[in-house]
Design an enzyme around this catalytic site. Structure first.
Site, PDB file in Angstrom:
ATOM      1  N   ASP A  38      37.370  36.785  33.187  1.00 60.31           N
ATOM      2  CA  ASP A  38      38.447  36.159  33.953  1.00 60.31           C
ATOM      3  C   ASP A  38      39.073  35.084  33.079  1.00 60.31           C
ATOM      4  OD1 ASP A  38      40.003  34.985  36.217  1.00 60.31           O
ATOM      5  OD2 ASP A  38      38.622  36.156  37.441  1.00 60.31           O
ATOM      6  N   ASP A  64      41.761  37.202  28.647  1.00 58.69           N
ATOM      7  CA  ASP A  64      43.118  37.530  29.080  1.00 58.69           C
ATOM      8  C   ASP A  64      43.291  39.020  28.829  1.00 58.69           C
ATOM      9  OD1 ASP A  64      45.809  38.016  29.420  1.00 58.69           O
ATOM     10  OD2 ASP A  64      46.495  36.530  27.958  1.00 58.69           O
ATOM     11  N   TYR A 158      55.471  44.321  40.845  1.00 57.47           N
ATOM     12  CA  TYR A 158      54.062  44.525  41.175  1.00 57.47           C
ATOM     13  C   TYR A 158      53.823  45.950  41.640  1.00 57.47           C
ATOM     14  CZ  TYR A 158      49.704  44.198  43.845  1.00 57.47           C
ATOM     15  OH  TYR A 158      48.453  44.417  44.350  1.00 57.47           O
ATOM     16  N   LYS A 162      51.452  48.925  39.818  1.00 58.57           N
ATOM     17  CA  LYS A 162      50.330  49.588  40.474  1.00 58.57           C
ATOM     18  C   LYS A 162      50.543  51.100  40.534  1.00 58.57           C
ATOM     19  CE  LYS A 162      47.731  46.032  41.247  1.00 58.57           C
ATOM     20  NZ  LYS A 162      46.391  45.907  40.628  1.00 58.57           N
ATOM     21  N   THR A 193      43.118  38.253  49.937  1.00 60.86           N
ATOM     22  CA  THR A 193      42.686  37.694  48.667  1.00 60.86           C
ATOM     23  C   THR A 193      43.720  36.668  48.219  1.00 60.86           C
ATOM     24  OG1 THR A 193      43.887  39.245  47.224  1.00 60.86           O
ATOM     25  CG2 THR A 193      41.720  39.956  48.048  1.00 60.86           C
TER      26      THR A 193
END
Length: 275
Positions: A38, A64, A158, A162, A193
């Site tokens: 992370d 990263d 986004y 995906k 989340t």
């Protein structure tokens, strides 16, 4: 727990919070050595301390995923720390900013979102597969989203990232099957989340709480199953794809969304009567 991953080694990117944290915790509880990757070093260190204090085998590495060199070093560190790599979970991702319609979109974040979300998955798949191909195979699990399956307005970059992850995962599954490397994709939906907060632009920050509540309610209305989804639900699906239970499964996309992409919610007569 049944120690389904005893003797296995797994990497979970974006593993310090949200869905990634849930997967890392479940894998560790099932006996895997887990490398949590992370950019949130504070959260990563806290999680490793918690899991190792409970007798699990975990380590943290700042990574990263948009930097291909760092992804290669991540895989090498897992092999060095635990002696191998059997499961790669490419989970790290960010959202694109929420704009007021496509006409207002300047795509300023396009390169960053695609670098983290898509390139991170592609590089993670490649680096893990290089090791797995020479060591008896393995399982690669890429995190898509129902936003990559089901069209909708807003956060278009986004959604595009995906959708690309899903198609890439299928392509990789075909190419890597010869090496007994399985590649599958999870498509979570309606899982609370912190990622939704990253879609708010600075001017929207003070309205984020109201916005998120409205979006979450819309998600509930569109979801056939009325129970709220959790990171643990996604972790359960990831565990299935990580183990021998799914040894004949590759190139699949598994929505974990309470039935949202299956179709529209049916309105029952009792519901109409109460309106």
């Amino acid at each position: 727990m049944t120690d389904e991953l005893a003797g296995k080694v797994a990497i979970v990117t974006g593993g310090a919070s949200g869905i990634g944290r849930g997967i890392a915790e479940r894998f560790a509880a099932e006996g895997a050595g887990v490398v949590i990757a992370d950019v949130r070093d504070d959260l990563g260190a806290e999680l490793v301390d918690k899991l190792n204090s409970a007798g699990h085998r975990t380590t943290y590495r700042h990574t990263d995923v948009g930097d291909q060199t760092q992804v290669g070093e991540l895989v090498a560190s897992a092999v060095s720390a635990f002696g191998g790599l059997h499961v790669m979970v490419n989970n790290a991702g960010i959202s694109s900013p929420l704009r007021k319609g496509l006409f207002a979109e300047d795509f300023e974040e396009f390169d960053r979102v695609m670098r983290v979300n898509l390139l991170g998955v592609m590089a993670g798949t490649r680096e893990a597969a290089r090791h797995m191909a020479d060591n008896g195979g393995g399982s690669i699990i890429n995190l898509g989203s129902i936003g990559g399956i089901q069209a909708g307005g807003g956060v278009s970059t986004y959604r595009a990232s995906k959708a690309a992850i899903i198609h890439f995962s299928k392509c990789a599954a075909i190419e890597l099957a010869h090496y007994e490397v399985r590649v599958n994709c999870l498509a979570p939906g309606n899982i609370p989340t912190p990622i939704l907060a990253t879609s708010a632009t600075d001017e929207d920050r003070e309205r984020l709480e109201r916005f998120e509540a409205r979006i979450r309610q819309q998600m509930r209305d569109d979801r056939p199953l009325k129970r709220e989804g959790t990171a643990e639900d996604v972790a359960e699906a990831a565990l299935y794809l990580a183990t021998a239970r799914s040894r004949y499964v590759t190139g699949t996309v598994l929505p974990v969304d309470g039935g949202t992409v299956a179709g529209k919610v049916m309105v029952r007569k009792s519901d109409r009567a109460s309106d």
